[in-house]
Design a protein around this motif. Structure first.
Motif: not given
Ligand SMILES: [Zn+2]
Length: 285
Positions: A184-200
């Motif tokens: 869960l911690h890795q998902a928030w640090d990496n995958s979810l951050t990547k998704l959140a910053l995709a596009g803009s």
């Protein structure tokens, strides 16, 4: 394009997100891991908010910057040095910096997590900000203090660095390739951050509250606020979560969970950048 933050933290919409074509494409952090992207994003926002005096001192403090192997790094910007504490941890004996980047504050109580020898995220920000603002310290000590402050203000605003529940659990992200072992911690640090910053990229606009000098214990206040957000956005939407229940993985973070995380992550990165500038402007007059 991601939706604008709409969850109304404290009722103020102080951060706006804009689609700025090409900014990410020219960003020097491409090729780094996404954890590094989050830290560089915070640093880049802060750099836009520095006073001329702070900008000049940052330039001077980074002039002879060293990398993790004590070699000249050639790094000249806050974004370049924002992940240095992660880099030195990678080559240090295991456990050397354990707990320095986080504080395990329980999301189900008001108590704060342990902070052995002052080695936790909020106390280390306070400690290093004092070194940074002290002209009697050596240039090297102030250079390293700057690198700690830049990194840890980012860490503190990542929800799971300031508020946790039980043991970290395994997760899978709906719609993404399964990566066994992802927590869960890795998902928030990496995958979810990547998704959140995709596009803009995140564009942060400071309200007056972000331009005054922060209180001495401001990092601890920011951490308590982030702990509440961890409860609200990391744990409350998690299948099977309630205070007192034991969490078992693997848990699927469905698309709804992922979409809810994006505006929060963007808002936290923007807030971290503005607060980092507050700290640096106060320390580097
Ligand atoms: Zn870190």
């Amino acid at each position: 394009m991601l939706p604008a933050p709409a969850h109304g933290i404290a009722g103020t919409l102080w951060l706006r997100t804009l689609l700025v074509g090409g900014l990410l494409a020219s960003c020097p952090v491409l090729g780094w891991s996404w954890g590094k992207l989050g830290h560089a994003t915070v640093a880049e926002i802060a750099a836009t908010q520095l006073t001329p005096a702070a900008t000049e001192q940052v330039r001077s403090l980074l002039k002879n910057d060293l990398d993790r192997d004590q070699q000249p790094s050639g790094r000249t910007t806050l974004a370049h040095i924002a992940s240095w504490p992660d880099e030195i941890r990678e080559i240090a004996p295991a456990g050397t910096y354990k707990g320095w980047h986080t504080r395990a504050n329980p999301v189900c109580s008001e108590a704060l997590g342990a902070c052995t020898d002052g080695h936790c995220v909020d106390q280390l920000i306070i400690h290093n900000a004092q070194i940074l603002q002290d002209p009697a310290q050596t240039p090297r000590a102030r250079n390293e203090a700057l690198k700690w402050v830049v990194h840890l203000v980012g860490d503190l605003h990542m929800p799971m660095h300031s508020g946790v529940y039980g043991k970290d659990i395994q997760v899978n992200l709906e719609g993404q390739p399964t990566r066994p072992g992802t927590t869960l911690h890795q998902a928030w640090d990496n995958s979810l951050t990547k998704l959140a910053l995709a596009g803009s990229p995140v564009v942060a606009t400071p309200l007056p509250e972000f331009t005054s000098a922060p209180a001495a214990d401001a990092p601890t206040q920011w951490m308590r606020e982030t702990r509440l957000l961890s409860r609200q956005f990391v744990y409350d939407p998690l299948p099977g979560f309630s205070c007192g229940a034991e969490l078992h993985g693997p848990v699927v973070l469905d698309l709804g969970y992922q979409q809810q995380s994006a505006p929060l992550i963007r808002e936290q990165l923007g807030k971290a950048g503005l607060r980092l500038a507050q700290l640096l402007n106060a320390a580097l007059r």
